[in-house]
Design a protein around this motif. Structure first.
Motif, PDB file in Angstrom:
ATOM      1  N   GLN A   8       0.495  -0.981  -0.448  1.00 45.42           N
ATOM      2  CA  GLN A   8      -0.199  -0.020   0.206  1.00 45.42           C
ATOM      3  C   GLN A   8       0.925   1.650   0.264  1.00 45.42           C
ATOM      4  O   GLN A   8       0.297   2.709  -0.603  1.00 45.42           O
ATOM      5  CB  GLN A   8      -0.711  -0.540   1.148  1.00 45.42           C
ATOM      6  CG  GLN A   8      -2.048   1.486   1.013  1.00 45.42           C
ATOM      7  CD  GLN A   8      -2.899   1.022   2.629  1.00 45.42           C
ATOM      8  OE1 GLN A   8      -2.210   0.767   4.257  1.00 45.42           O
ATOM      9  NE2 GLN A   8      -3.441   2.227   2.527  1.00 45.42           N
ATOM     10  N   LEU A  32      -3.492   6.947   4.296  1.00 38.53           N
ATOM     11  CA  LEU A  32      -3.041   5.324   4.114  1.00 38.53           C
ATOM     12  C   LEU A  32      -4.081   4.341   5.618  1.00 38.53           C
ATOM     13  O   LEU A  32      -4.639   3.713   5.488  1.00 38.53           O
ATOM     14  CB  LEU A  32      -1.507   5.387   5.007  1.00 38.53           C
ATOM     15  CG  LEU A  32      -0.199   5.812   3.631  1.00 38.53           C
ATOM     16  CD1 LEU A  32       0.719   5.676   4.255  1.00 38.53           C
ATOM     17  CD2 LEU A  32      -0.646   4.974   2.681  1.00 38.53           C
ATOM     18  N   GLU A  33      -4.198   5.038   6.628  1.00 38.43           N
ATOM     19  CA  GLU A  33      -5.414   4.467   7.861  1.00 38.43           C
ATOM     20  C   GLU A  33      -6.399   5.791   8.410  1.00 38.43           C
ATOM     21  O   GLU A  33      -5.610   6.927   8.653  1.00 38.43           O
ATOM     22  CB  GLU A  33      -4.518   4.535   8.277  1.00 38.43           C
ATOM     23  CG  GLU A  33      -3.919   3.021   8.958  1.00 38.43           C
ATOM     24  CD  GLU A  33      -3.617   1.925   9.882  1.00 38.43           C
ATOM     25  OE1 GLU A  33      -3.219   2.254  10.674  1.00 38.43           O
ATOM     26  OE2 GLU A  33      -2.012   2.384   9.424  1.00 38.43           O
ATOM     27  N   LYS A  59      -9.788   5.804  11.096  1.00 37.60           N
ATOM     28  CA  LYS A  59     -10.726   4.843  11.730  1.00 37.60           C
ATOM     29  C   LYS A  59     -11.729   5.132  12.114  1.00 37.60           C
ATOM     30  O   LYS A  59     -12.050   5.157  13.119  1.00 37.60           O
ATOM     31  CB  LYS A  59      -9.767   4.234  12.623  1.00 37.60           C
ATOM     32  CG  LYS A  59      -8.545   3.408  13.198  1.00 37.60           C
ATOM     33  CD  LYS A  59      -8.386   3.168  13.713  1.00 37.60           C
ATOM     34  CE  LYS A  59      -6.841   2.313  14.075  1.00 37.60           C
ATOM     35  NZ  LYS A  59      -5.773   3.478  14.018  1.00 37.60           N
ATOM     36  N   PRO A  97     -17.764   5.352   9.487  1.00 32.73           N
ATOM     37  CA  PRO A  97     -17.861   5.421   8.360  1.00 32.73           C
ATOM     38  C   PRO A  97     -19.183   5.894   8.084  1.00 32.73           C
ATOM     39  O   PRO A  97     -20.064   6.389   8.571  1.00 32.73           O
ATOM     40  CB  PRO A  97     -18.367   3.519   8.802  1.00 32.73           C
ATOM     41  CG  PRO A  97     -17.442   3.196   9.599  1.00 32.73           C
ATOM     42  CD  PRO A  97     -17.595   4.412  10.814  1.00 32.73           C
ATOM     43  N   GLY A  98     -18.866   6.445   6.914  1.00 32.54           N
ATOM     44  CA  GLY A  98     -19.677   7.495   5.988  1.00 32.54           C
ATOM     45  C   GLY A  98     -19.960   8.757   6.274  1.00 32.54           C
ATOM     46  O   GLY A  98     -20.761   9.623   5.810  1.00 32.54           O
ATOM     47  N   LEU A  99     -19.492   9.290   7.590  1.00 30.41           N
ATOM     48  CA  LEU A  99     -18.521  10.837   7.426  1.00 30.41           C
ATOM     49  C   LEU A  99     -17.375  10.734   7.151  1.00 30.41           C
ATOM     50  O   LEU A  99     -16.779  10.551   6.754  1.00 30.41           O
ATOM     51  CB  LEU A  99     -19.414  10.519   8.766  1.00 30.41           C
ATOM     52  CG  LEU A  99     -20.745  10.619   9.319  1.00 30.41           C
ATOM     53  CD1 LEU A  99     -20.820  10.731  10.870  1.00 30.41           C
ATOM     54  CD2 LEU A  99     -21.513  12.299   8.559  1.00 30.41           C
ATOM     55  N   ASN A 133     -15.457   9.712   4.626  1.00 32.30           N
ATOM     56  CA  ASN A 133     -15.460   9.585   3.295  1.00 32.30           C
ATOM     57  C   ASN A 133     -13.594  10.397   3.575  1.00 32.30           C
ATOM     58  O   ASN A 133     -13.536  10.423   1.910  1.00 32.30           O
ATOM     59  CB  ASN A 133     -16.517  10.756   3.195  1.00 32.30           C
ATOM     60  CG  ASN A 133     -17.386   9.748   3.049  1.00 32.30           C
ATOM     61  OD1 ASN A 133     -18.109   8.738   3.116  1.00 32.30           O
ATOM     62  ND2 ASN A 133     -18.845  10.221   3.687  1.00 32.30           N
TER      63      ASN A 133
END
Lengths: 213, 197
Positions: free
Chosen positions: B41, B116-117, B119, B122-124, B127
Motif C-alpha cells: 500500500q 493510508l489509515e 479509523k 464510516p459514512g462521515l 469519507n
C-alpha cells in the motif's frame, strides 16, 4: 433432526441475539453504517462463536466450574485473534474499515452468553447448530440494519450508488441516533412477526383440538 | 486446599498454553502477508505521488508539530537528483490516529495527499479515504485531492482555504493539521537541500 432444527430456529427469530435477547448491541450499532462492514462483522462473529462453542462443548467435562470464565475468555480471545490476523492478511480493506470492533469480539456478550448458557451444558452437535443459528440471526439483522442505513444515509448499497444523483443523503441515518431508530424498527418488526407466528401456531393447535373433538 | 488451587491453575495454564501455540502458528502463517500488504500500500501510494521517480530513499525528518508524528520520509529521486519528498505522518483524529502520506515537490507545492489509515466514523469522517466522496461535487475534488498543487506556505485553515468534509469538521481539521506539519517540515528540508548543495 427435528430437535437440532428447533435449536437452529431459535437464534433466527425467537431468541434472536440482537432483537430478542438484546445483547451485543454496542458493536452492532457501530458497524452497521455499511453493508460490507455488517457482512464482515457477521461472518467474523459466527466464526468465533462456532469455534468457541465447539471447543467449550467438547471440553465441558474437563473445564472446572470455578475457573470456567477465564478459560472461556482464553478460548474466545484465541479465535478472535486468529480471525483478526486472517482478515488483516487476506481482507486488508475490510479489516481497516472494521477497526477496533474485531478485537472487541472477545468481550461481545453474545458469544460469552451462548457459551455460558448453552455450549457449556450441551453436546457438540447441539452447540454447532446453536452457534450457526445465533450467527445467522445476528448476521441478517446486521445486514438489514446496515442496508437501510447505508441506502438512506449515503445513497449506496454495498458501496455501489443505487439512489439517483438528485438524492440528498440523509446523514442522520449514518449517525448514532439514526442507528437507534432503525434498530428500534427492526425490534418492532420482529415482535410483530413473533406474535403472528405464535398466533398461527395457537390457531393450528385449536383446530387440531376441534378435529379431535 | 493448596492442591485444589494448583490443579485449577494447571488446567487454566494448559488451556492458555494450547491457545498460545495455536496463535503462534496463525501469526507465523499470516505475518508475511500482513507486512506485504502494508508495504504494498505504501509503495503504491509513493508511486502514485511521484510517478517518475526511480527510487525512494529513506530520510529522517523532525515534525514541527508535537501532535503529529512522522513515521517515515522518503526522498523521491530520478537519476540521482531529487524530485521531492514524501512524508508518512500520523496524528490524532476523531476515531484514533490517522496516517497520511504527504508528497511535496521541489516547487514548494504539495504533489498530493493519500490517506493510508483512517479509523473515523464510516459514512462521515471515513469519507476522507473514499475516492467517490467529493468536497466539491462540481469539480469532483476529494478531500485529500484538494491539496494537490497547493503551495506549502498557505494557511491550511479548514473552511477558509481548505474545504471540510460534510458533518466531519473534526476529521477535516485533524487531517489538515497533519498535512500542514508535513508541509512545514518539507519546506525546511527543501531549504537545507538548496543551501547544502
Amino acid at each position: 433432526m427435528k430437535r437440532l432444527w428447533n435449536i437452529f430456529k431459535q437464534g433466527i427469530i425467537f431468541e434472536n441475539p440482537l432483537l430478542m435477547l438484546m445483547i451485543g448491541l454496542c458493536s452492532a450499532l457501530a458497524v452497521t453504517t455499511s453493508v460490507s462492514n455488517a457482512v464482515g462483522m457477521g461472518v467474523a462473529m459466527t466464526f468465533v462463536m462456532l469455534c468457541s462453542e465447539i471447543m467449550i462443548s467438547a471440553f465441558r467435562k474437563v473445564i472446572p466450574n470455578s475457573v470456567r470464565i477465564p478459560i472461556f475468555i482464553v478460548i474466545i480471545a484465541a479465535f478472535t485473534t486468529i480471525i483478526d490476523y486472517v482478515m488483516q492478511a487476506y481482507f486488508p480493506e475490510l479489516s481497516k474499515s472494521m477497526g477496533v470492533f474485531i478485537p472487541l469480539i472477545v468481550v461481545n456478550c453474545i458469544i460469552m452468553g451462548r457459551v455460558e448458557a448453552f455450549a457449556y451444558k450441551q453436546k457438540v452437535p447441539d452447540a454447532i447448530v446453536d452457534s450457526l443459528g445465533m450467527g445467522l440471526g445476528y448476521t441478517w439483522v446486521m445486514v438489514g440494519i446496515a442496508a437501510l442505513r447505508e441506502l438512506l444515509g449515503n445513497g449506496t448499497l454495498a458501496g455501489t450508488q443505487v439512489m439517483p444523483a438528485s438524492f440528498q443523503p440523509i446523514l442522520f441515518f449514518t449517525m448514532s441516533p439514526g442507528g437507534f431508530l432503525v434498530f428500534a424498527l427492526f425490534i418492532s418488526f420482529n415482535i410483530w412477526l413473533k406474535g403472528r407466528m405464535a398466533k398461527a401456531q395457537a390457531a393450528k393447535a385449536g383446530a387440531a383440538q376441534e378435529d379431535a373433538a | 486446599m493448596i492442591k485444589q488451587f494448583a490443579k485449577l491453575g494447571l488446567i487454566l495454564a494448559a488451556f492458555a498454553g494450547v491457545a498460545c501455540a495455536g496463535l503462534a502458528v496463525v501469526y507465523v502463517a499470516t505475518k508475511d502477508q500482513i507486512a506485504a500488504n502494508a508495504g504494498k500500500q505504501l509503495n503504491e501510494s509513493l508511486k502514485d505521488l511521484f510517478a517518475e521517480a526511480e527510487e525512494f530513499a529513506p530520510e529522517s525528518l523532525e515534525s514541527p508539530d508535537p501532535a503529529v508524528a512522522f513515521q517515515a520520509a522518503y526522498v523521491a529521486r530520478r537519476g540521482g537528483s531529487p524530485l521531492g519528498i514524501a512524508i508518512k505522518a500520523s496524528g490524532p483524529s476523531y476515531g484514533g490516529d490517522s496516517v497520511l502520506l504527504v508528497g511535496v515537490g521541489l516547487d514548494r507545492r504539495l504533489v498530493g495527499v493519500r490517506v493510508l489509515e483512517n479509523k473515523d466514523t464510516p459514512g462521515l469522517g471515513a469519507n476522507a479515504a473514499s475516492p467517490t466522496s467529493y468536497v466539491d461535487k462540481a469539480a469532483k475534488t476529494t478531500f485529500p485531492g484538494q491539496f494537490a498543487g497547493k503551495p506549502i506556505s498557505e494557511a491550511f485553515e479548514v473552511k477558509k482555504d481548505v474545504q471540510a468534509i460534510t458533518a466531519s469538521t473534526i476529521t477535516s481539521r485533524a487531517l489538515t493539521k497533519i498535512v500542514k506539519a508535513a508541509g512545514g517540515a518539507a519546506g525546511s528540508w527543501l531549504e537545507r537541500l538548496a543551501g547544502g548543495k
